[in-house]
Design an enzyme around this catalytic site. Sequence first.
Site, PDB file in Angstrom:
ATOM      1  N   GLY B  14       0.816  -1.211   0.000  1.00 33.91           N
ATOM      2  CA  GLY B  14       0.000   0.000   0.000  1.00 33.91           C
ATOM      3  C   GLY B  14       0.849   1.259   0.000  1.00 33.91           C
ATOM      4  O   GLY B  14       0.534   2.239  -0.693  1.00 33.91           O
ATOM      5  N   ARG B 284      10.540 -24.181   0.557  1.00 31.32           N
ATOM      6  CA  ARG B 284       9.947 -24.336   1.888  1.00 31.32           C
ATOM      7  C   ARG B 284       9.000 -25.518   2.007  1.00 31.32           C
ATOM      8  O   ARG B 284       8.957 -26.185   3.037  1.00 31.32           O
ATOM      9  CB  ARG B 284       9.194 -23.054   2.255  1.00 31.32           C
ATOM     10  CG  ARG B 284      10.147 -21.926   2.539  1.00 31.32           C
ATOM     11  CD  ARG B 284       9.427 -20.635   2.834  1.00 31.32           C
ATOM     12  NE  ARG B 284      10.412 -19.599   3.126  1.00 31.32           N
ATOM     13  CZ  ARG B 284      10.125 -18.318   3.300  1.00 31.32           C
ATOM     14  NH1 ARG B 284       8.858 -17.913   3.214  1.00 31.32           N
ATOM     15  NH2 ARG B 284      11.061 -17.443   3.568  1.00 31.32           N
ATOM     16  N   LEU B 391       8.571  -9.769  -0.079  1.00 28.03           N
ATOM     17  CA  LEU B 391       8.866  -8.328  -0.076  1.00 28.03           C
ATOM     18  C   LEU B 391       8.867  -7.812  -1.510  1.00 28.03           C
ATOM     19  O   LEU B 391       8.313  -6.756  -1.813  1.00 28.03           O
ATOM     20  CB  LEU B 391      10.232  -8.063   0.576  1.00 28.03           C
ATOM     21  CG  LEU B 391      10.300  -8.113   2.100  1.00 28.03           C
ATOM     22  CD1 LEU B 391      11.735  -7.943   2.581  1.00 28.03           C
ATOM     23  CD2 LEU B 391       9.406  -7.052   2.730  1.00 28.03           C
TER      24      LEU B 391
END
Lengths: 232, 556
Positions: B14, B284, B391
């Site tokens: 945002g 993962r 990110l």
Amino acid sequence: MESITVIIKTSKGMKEYTYEGNLNIPVTTLLERINVKHDIKIHYSSSCLQGLCGSCSMIINGLPKLACKTFVNEEATTKKMHKITIEPLSKFHVVKDLVVDRTSMFENIKNSRQWLEEESRINQDNLEFEYEASQCLMCGCCLEACPNYTGEDNYYGAILPVTSSKISKQESDMDKLKFLKENYSNHFYNDCVKSLACENVCPMNIQTQRAISIMNRHSIWKFHKLLKKITE
Amino acid sequence: MVKEIIVIGAGLAGLTCSVKSASKNMHVKLFSPAHSERSQSVMAMGGINAALNTKGEDDSVNEHYTDTINAGQHINNHNAVEKLTNDAPEIIDWLSKLGTSFTRDDDGNVDVRYFGGQKKMRTAYAGARTGKQILTAINTECRKWEYKDKIKRYIGWRFLSLILDDNKVCRGVVMINENTEEIRDFYADFVVIASGGMNKVFGKISGSLHNDGFVSGKLLHQGIELANMEMIQYHPTTIETPVKRMLITEAARGEGGRLYTLRNGEKWYFMEEWYPEQGALMPRDVVSRSIYRVCHEDNMGIDGENKVYLDLTHLDEKTVKTKLDEVYDVCMNYLNLDPTREPIPVYPGVHYFMGGIRTDDAHKTNIRNLFAIGECSSQYHGANRLGGNSLLGAIHGGWVVADQLEEISCENNSSEEYEILNYEYEAYENWKELQKEANNISSYEIEEEIANIMNRTMGIYRTESELKEGLNKLDSLETIHVNSHGCYYDYILLKSLTDIAKAMLSSALARKESRGAHQRLDYPETNEEYLKTTVISFDNDELKITFNDTEERMSW
């Protein structure tokens, strides 16, 4: 199973709760368990629950702390015998129970124009300090502990040198650097009595004195040199 | 004409969208429950991926692309991943210019390290607090635009509804101020949702309490399509604390941390034995399944419990205390354990939602003029996300949308009156009435029940019978009258959580194969037929599922 008395002081008055169970928990977990056990809602701010976001600063046994990093056993059994007192921060407007509105602090930093006009300068020697200064959570603990900060005057407290010192090291716009110096003198230097309380309570262990000395060097000592030259 | 933008959520996605839009001379209203410092973005530790190729390893954008697609088991939106990996080096440069204090190598380049699922050093980082360091830099930039009145922040506001016109075009939002319970409408040319993951359906997970999934649940009711809701990432290394399961960043393995358990009293480095090339740095989902296998199939968890050791004791103490500073702090504070001297007991825990609001490579949703970015949106990560790509995805989303907002022409806003505001007022009044009833069930109980159902049925392995049982239990929660302790948001949140939970279980039921984070014991094979995006939406109050092409574009 150990039992402690939890005293919650809000604007509505003082309430006591008894908590029984594992005491090796942070204060945020204590509040959560009291809420569930008594089927009530004591309002408090929290987000990360692990000391990374600065939401949950409150006064615990008289000192401003992050509730999520403050353990009940350390507070309740070693400092006060099986008792823990929790209050909202006093220097901000209380919204509800333990929730405070810290907008004033953010406004002060915004009005201090804490941003870069030019692309950041990169100097490897400054990186460690810039990293440390960037850790500031804007939690407000330093302002709560500060004997000079009231939230009602022109004094902005330790968050100003912390943000300004980083920006001063990265900025190359001369006008902005000049503004940062003047702003620092007007909103920090003239009123800080160097109690060092900010450094003692900072949950991120930011060396506020280092930030202050960097800003002093930028802003104040050069004037002194100048004065000395003139008087000579 | 200056374009008006509404952004819901002030984390990295945002913030990036707001800052970039403001710099392109648009007006932004930025809504969030709290200041950006409180957002989950500050919890991202290990780093951000970009093929900077500064280590002489011949890394390339192409390889970053391939690794991302392989980890996502080929159901990522390939076009979106292409843009993502292409723009990554430029994003690092932008962040650096904004003053992000990245860790640097001896040549002064932004340093990169190894991360899971990638054979090249590609993960740029700032100590082990990369998210916080980046957020501080973008937030600093955001102040400038706030000061110049290009961005106006609304702190303490929660989303209630989209305002849709008769043609189902998004015209604005209805919001509620959590402190005053004021309900208000806001209008804009475009709305961007950046509300984060759906953490709360699982109770407390590694991330923030703010990212509860409420917005996604509400949007589902207003006709939004959700995608790949069954794809939930279990991070392999989380620690049990009295607070919640906390994360130990993948960077710990990137810097050389090893996973072992004890076999006949000897250290057994099971990942290195099973996967000799990448060892503990496999993607993962693979590492999590391996730990599961050690504990449940081989019954070789440490002390017979569900845990294995993550060992950092052989690493240089300085590396642990500077490059993994956050790991050191978390272990000391919450486990009373010094990771430079003792191994860390770890087990997989829920960490990230690859699924969410269905968006295409332009971050458009199926509702015209509505975008979604960051963890709430689904397109980059497919069936499993690479560490270091969250990110990147968050920032890239904001970046891509701001670029388009500048380009897309917007029609004049009509001065229609919208019913939705009255509907929200009424719903609020109804709640007040309902709270007067005695014998309502505590909202805490329902929250716990939803989390129990989800943790039981949506684990690393799933079965049809458990999923169906979970759905039945969720149905039975819907008729309960709830006491939300005088807090309206807590009340409406439950309805949203139930819907999100159902969408996850239903999607998991429909995908009859095993792929990435979605493993079905009753369908253990990967099936070519499911090289698709799972799409779920409400159709006459019933959840409807289709499997769509992964690159499908929205029609507007």
